[in-house]
Motif scaffolding. Structure first.
Motif, PDB file in Angstrom:
ATOM      1  N   ASP A   1      21.160  -6.670  48.569  1.00 44.37           N
ATOM      2  CA  ASP A   1      20.735  -6.020  49.800  1.00 44.37           C
ATOM      3  C   ASP A   1      20.963  -6.959  50.975  1.00 44.37           C
ATOM      4  OD1 ASP A   1      17.615  -4.460  50.938  1.00 44.37           O
ATOM      5  OD2 ASP A   1      19.575  -4.676  51.858  1.00 44.37           O
TER       6      ASP A   1
ATOM      7  N   ARG B   1      19.980   9.494  57.902  1.00 50.08           N
ATOM      8  CA  ARG B   1      20.566   9.489  56.563  1.00 50.08           C
ATOM      9  C   ARG B   1      21.281  10.812  56.274  1.00 50.08           C
ATOM     10  NH1 ARG B   1      18.879   6.465  52.591  1.00 50.08           N
ATOM     11  NH2 ARG B   1      20.851   7.229  51.749  1.00 50.08           N
TER      12      ARG B   1
ATOM     13  N   PRO C   1      23.262   2.342  53.018  1.00 50.16           N
ATOM     14  CA  PRO C   1      23.015   3.453  52.090  1.00 50.16           C
ATOM     15  C   PRO C   1      23.797   4.710  52.409  1.00 50.16           C
ATOM     16  CG  PRO C   1      21.218   3.248  53.636  1.00 50.16           C
ATOM     17  CD  PRO C   1      22.122   2.092  53.897  1.00 50.16           C
TER      18      PRO C   1
ATOM     19  N   GLN D   1      29.214   2.817  42.441  1.00 51.72           N
ATOM     20  CA  GLN D   1      28.460   3.753  43.268  1.00 51.72           C
ATOM     21  C   GLN D   1      27.822   4.810  42.378  1.00 51.72           C
ATOM     22  OE1 GLN D   1      30.663   6.273  46.007  1.00 51.72           O
ATOM     23  NE2 GLN D   1      28.989   6.232  47.468  1.00 51.72           N
ATOM     24  N   HIS D   2      26.521   4.769  42.294  1.00 50.08           N
ATOM     25  CA  HIS D   2      25.805   5.808  41.569  1.00 50.08           C
ATOM     26  C   HIS D   2      25.650   7.020  42.470  1.00 50.08           C
ATOM     27  CE1 HIS D   2      24.913   3.483  37.973  1.00 50.08           C
ATOM     28  NE2 HIS D   2      24.835   2.444  38.779  1.00 50.08           N
TER      29      HIS D   2
ATOM     30  N   ASN E   1      24.936   9.693  45.041  1.00 44.63           N
ATOM     31  CA  ASN E   1      24.170   9.719  46.295  1.00 44.63           C
ATOM     32  C   ASN E   1      23.609   8.351  46.687  1.00 44.63           C
ATOM     33  OD1 ASN E   1      24.460  12.600  46.646  1.00 44.63           O
ATOM     34  ND2 ASN E   1      23.025  12.804  44.938  1.00 44.63           N
ATOM     35  N   LYS E   2      24.306   7.318  46.278  1.00 45.47           N
ATOM     36  CA  LYS E   2      23.896   5.956  46.629  1.00 45.47           C
ATOM     37  C   LYS E   2      25.025   5.242  47.362  1.00 45.47           C
ATOM     38  CE  LYS E   2      19.950   6.065  44.361  1.00 45.47           C
ATOM     39  NZ  LYS E   2      18.648   6.038  45.085  1.00 45.47           N
TER      40      LYS E   2
ATOM     41  N   GLN F   1      27.560  -0.867  45.443  1.00 45.00           N
ATOM     42  CA  GLN F   1      26.945  -2.122  45.010  1.00 45.00           C
ATOM     43  C   GLN F   1      28.026  -3.020  44.430  1.00 45.00           C
ATOM     44  OE1 GLN F   1      24.221  -1.719  41.711  1.00 45.00           O
ATOM     45  NE2 GLN F   1      23.355  -3.746  42.002  1.00 45.00           N
TER      46      GLN F   1
END
Lengths: 110, 115
Positions: free
Chosen positions: A1, A9, A103, B38-39, B41-42, B45
């Motif tokens: 992070d 969003r 995100p 990418q999982h 709706n995320k 990473q």
């Protein structure tokens, strides 16, 4: 992070309206990026910034503008939204040579 | 010019079997290479990265990738798939030029893990 937040969003808007998406980071990174993600295309660069008031275009910049008036915020504006701009938008920063992502914002243009 | 090709858009494996996600790249310089996951709706990473140190790179969650310059490949592997590995995976190449990093993304490989 890497301390990246995006707002809103989720957003639904109508064709022809202006839309601004915000990316906020808390770690004073110099480089910030805006991408869009569409099925079958991976992520494509819209604009990026290499410092306050320093920005440049990416591969899909038509119809988008950006501004960076302070280090922590990078704004993406759709001056007049079109249905082809329905997408998921990701902000990213670079730390060293590595990108870290926010995100995402899901934008739907009706 | 840089480019990245992910050779499979979809891969299905059974839980407990090995995973292989293939990536070929083209770069004029010594590249840095990354895999992201990418999982649904995320966001993306970082799984692992190669930056000209060891050619075998270990990442998170048991994944690793091997840089093969002669084959211009950077394939992602995992010995035993878990249900939680179901996600989309992106191979990325970057270069530093004109004072900035540029990143080129592959189109993604969606991994399905069957029970």
């Amino acid at each position: 992070d890497a301390g990246i937040t995006q707002s809103p969003r989720h957003k639904v808007t109508e064709t022809g309206t202006p839309v601004t998406l915000r990316c906020h980071q808390t770690e004073n990174h110099r480089y910030m990026y805006w991408y869009r993600q569409d099925p079958g295309h991976g992520l494509r660069l819209i604009h990026y910034s290499y410092g306050v008031k320093d920005t440049d275009k990416g591969e899909v910049s038509d119809g988008y503008s950006v501004s960076r008036s302070k280090t922590e915020d990078f704004l993406l504006t759709l001056e007049s939204a079109t249905s082809s701009q329905t997408s998921v938008y990701f902000c990213a920063i670079t730390a060293g040579d590595t990108q870290y992502f926010g995100p995402g914002t899901r934008l739907t243009v009706l | 010019a840089q480019s990245v090709t992910q050779l499979d858009s979809h891969v299905s494996v059974s839980e407990g079997t090995p995973v292989l996600l293939r990536c070929n790249y083209s770069s004029s310089y010594s590249p840095s290479l990354f895999w992201y996951v990418q999982h649904p709706n995320k966001g993306l990473q970082l799984l692992l990265k190669y930056t000209s140190a060891a050619t075998l790179v270990k990442g998170i969650n048991g994944f690793e990738a091997e840089f093969k310059k002669s084959e211009t490949s950077f394939h992602l592997t995992k010995p035993s798939a878990h249900m939680s590995d179901a996600a989309e995976y992106f191979c990325v190449v970057s270069e530093y030029a004109s004072g900035t990093y540029k990143y080129i993304f592959g189109t993604g490989t969606r991994l399905k893990v069957l029970a």
